[in-house]
Design a protein around this motif. Sequence first.
Motif, PDB file in Angstrom:
ATOM      1  N   MET A 136       0.837  -1.157   0.000  1.00  0.00           N
ATOM      2  CA  MET A 136       0.000   0.000   0.000  1.00  0.00           C
ATOM      3  C   MET A 136       0.895   1.238   0.000  1.00  0.00           C
ATOM      4  N   LYS A 137       0.685   2.117  -0.950  1.00  0.00           N
ATOM      5  CA  LYS A 137       1.448   3.361  -1.067  1.00  0.00           C
ATOM      6  C   LYS A 137       0.893   4.394  -0.089  1.00  0.00           C
ATOM      7  N   VAL A 138       1.795   5.019   0.695  1.00  0.00           N
ATOM      8  CA  VAL A 138       1.379   5.996   1.688  1.00  0.00           C
ATOM      9  C   VAL A 138       2.364   7.160   1.722  1.00  0.00           C
ATOM     10  N   VAL A 139       1.932   8.229   2.355  1.00  0.00           N
ATOM     11  CA  VAL A 139       2.830   9.293   2.789  1.00  0.00           C
ATOM     12  C   VAL A 139       2.802   9.238   4.307  1.00  0.00           C
ATOM     13  N   ALA A 140       3.977   9.109   4.918  1.00  0.00           N
ATOM     14  CA  ALA A 140       4.072   9.001   6.365  1.00  0.00           C
ATOM     15  C   ALA A 140       4.831  10.190   6.930  1.00  0.00           C
ATOM     16  N   ASP A 141       4.415  10.622   8.092  1.00  0.00           N
ATOM     17  CA  ASP A 141       5.156  11.619   8.861  1.00  0.00           C
ATOM     18  C   ASP A 141       5.769  10.853  10.016  1.00  0.00           C
ATOM     19  N   LEU A 142       7.083  10.678   9.973  1.00  0.00           N
ATOM     20  CA  LEU A 142       7.796   9.861  10.944  1.00  0.00           C
ATOM     21  C   LEU A 142       8.633  10.747  11.850  1.00  0.00           C
ATOM     22  N   CYS A 143       8.496  10.559  13.143  1.00  0.00           N
ATOM     23  CA  CYS A 143       9.297  11.266  14.134  1.00  0.00           C
ATOM     24  C   CYS A 143       9.962  10.217  15.027  1.00  0.00           C
ATOM     25  N   ILE A 144      11.279  10.280  15.137  1.00  0.00           N
ATOM     26  CA  ILE A 144      12.046   9.340  15.944  1.00  0.00           C
ATOM     27  C   ILE A 144      12.844  10.149  16.957  1.00  0.00           C
ATOM     28  N   VAL A 145      12.626   9.888  18.248  1.00  0.00           N
ATOM     29  CA  VAL A 145      13.297  10.642  19.297  1.00  0.00           C
ATOM     30  C   VAL A 145      14.076   9.691  20.198  1.00  0.00           C
ATOM     31  N   PRO A 146      15.415   9.781  20.189  1.00  0.00           N
ATOM     32  CA  PRO A 146      16.198   8.983  21.133  1.00  0.00           C
ATOM     33  C   PRO A 146      16.017   9.545  22.549  1.00  0.00           C
ATOM     34  N   ALA A 167      19.996   7.365   2.503  1.00  0.00           N
ATOM     35  CA  ALA A 167      20.517   6.224   1.746  1.00  0.00           C
ATOM     36  C   ALA A 167      19.405   5.327   1.203  1.00  0.00           C
ATOM     37  N   SER A 168      18.182   5.510   1.696  1.00  0.00           N
ATOM     38  CA  SER A 168      17.076   4.669   1.231  1.00  0.00           C
ATOM     39  C   SER A 168      16.572   5.187  -0.119  1.00  0.00           C
ATOM     40  N   PRO A 169      15.890   4.333  -0.874  1.00  0.00           N
ATOM     41  CA  PRO A 169      15.339   4.768  -2.161  1.00  0.00           C
ATOM     42  C   PRO A 169      14.028   5.551  -2.031  1.00  0.00           C
ATOM     43  N   LEU A 170      13.544   5.737  -0.812  1.00  0.00           N
ATOM     44  CA  LEU A 170      12.270   6.411  -0.591  1.00  0.00           C
ATOM     45  C   LEU A 170      12.429   7.924  -0.708  1.00  0.00           C
ATOM     46  N   THR A 171      11.371   8.590  -1.137  1.00  0.00           N
ATOM     47  CA  THR A 171      11.340  10.046  -1.200  1.00  0.00           C
ATOM     48  C   THR A 171      11.080  10.566   0.203  1.00  0.00           C
ATOM     49  N   ALA A 172      11.975  11.436   0.697  1.00  0.00           N
ATOM     50  CA  ALA A 172      11.843  11.931   2.064  1.00  0.00           C
ATOM     51  C   ALA A 172      12.180  13.407   2.129  1.00  0.00           C
ATOM     52  N   GLU A 173      11.511  14.090   3.061  1.00  0.00           N
ATOM     53  CA  GLU A 173      11.738  15.516   3.274  1.00  0.00           C
ATOM     54  C   GLU A 173      11.684  15.787   4.775  1.00  0.00           C
ATOM     55  N   MET A 174      12.829  16.170   5.349  1.00  0.00           N
ATOM     56  CA  MET A 174      12.870  16.483   6.779  1.00  0.00           C
ATOM     57  C   MET A 174      12.211  17.824   7.047  1.00  0.00           C
ATOM     58  N   HIS A 175      11.613  17.941   8.240  1.00  0.00           N
ATOM     59  CA  HIS A 175      11.043  19.200   8.704  1.00  0.00           C
ATOM     60  C   HIS A 175      11.337  19.320  10.191  1.00  0.00           C
ATOM     61  N   ALA A 176      10.876  20.360  10.815  1.00  0.00           N
ATOM     62  CA  ALA A 176      11.245  20.656  12.201  1.00  0.00           C
ATOM     63  C   ALA A 176      10.859  19.558  13.189  1.00  0.00           C
ATOM     64  N   ASN A 177       9.807  18.805  12.909  1.00  0.00           N
ATOM     65  CA  ASN A 177       9.314  17.814  13.868  1.00  0.00           C
ATOM     66  C   ASN A 177       9.370  16.385  13.365  1.00  0.00           C
ATOM     67  N   GLY A 178      10.143  16.124  12.320  1.00  0.00           N
ATOM     68  CA  GLY A 178      10.232  14.766  11.800  1.00  0.00           C
ATOM     69  C   GLY A 178      10.570  14.760  10.331  1.00  0.00           C
ATOM     70  N   THR A 179      10.075  13.719   9.651  1.00  0.00           N
ATOM     71  CA  THR A 179      10.364  13.546   8.231  1.00  0.00           C
ATOM     72  C   THR A 179       9.126  13.020   7.524  1.00  0.00           C
ATOM     73  N   ASN A 180       8.772  13.640   6.410  1.00  0.00           N
ATOM     74  CA  ASN A 180       7.723  13.103   5.541  1.00  0.00           C
ATOM     75  C   ASN A 180       8.382  12.110   4.599  1.00  0.00           C
ATOM     76  N   ILE A 181       7.813  10.931   4.494  1.00  0.00           N
ATOM     77  CA  ILE A 181       8.375   9.871   3.656  1.00  0.00           C
ATOM     78  C   ILE A 181       7.268   9.290   2.799  1.00  0.00           C
ATOM     79  N   GLU A 182       7.561   9.127   1.509  1.00  0.00           N
ATOM     80  CA  GLU A 182       6.597   8.552   0.571  1.00  0.00           C
ATOM     81  C   GLU A 182       7.094   7.195   0.113  1.00  0.00           C
ATOM     82  N   GLY A 183       6.201   6.200   0.125  1.00  0.00           N
ATOM     83  CA  GLY A 183       6.564   4.868  -0.363  1.00  0.00           C
ATOM     84  C   GLY A 183       5.582   3.820   0.099  1.00  0.00           C
TER      85      GLY A 183
END
Length: 86
Positions: A1-11, A31-47
Amino acid sequence: MKVVADLCIVPMGVGPSVSPYVREIKAIIDASPLTAEMHANGTNIEGELSEICALAEACEARLAELGVDRVFFTKLTKTGADHYTL
């Protein structure tokens, strides 16, 4: 399933600065083949949802290698006929 995700990872528990860990996560995402765009609170990733989940697992595994014991994740996903691209 193709999605756009907003991913936030906090150590967690790594002190006042997380920037070294964010750099590691960014390198994995870049390094991944996915389309990604970082922003202030995480990363938008399409795939594919499964690929995005695998990418999140890879980021967590790298943080574990660096000695991070706790990681806080949020992932919002959007899918549908009106799907847009980054």
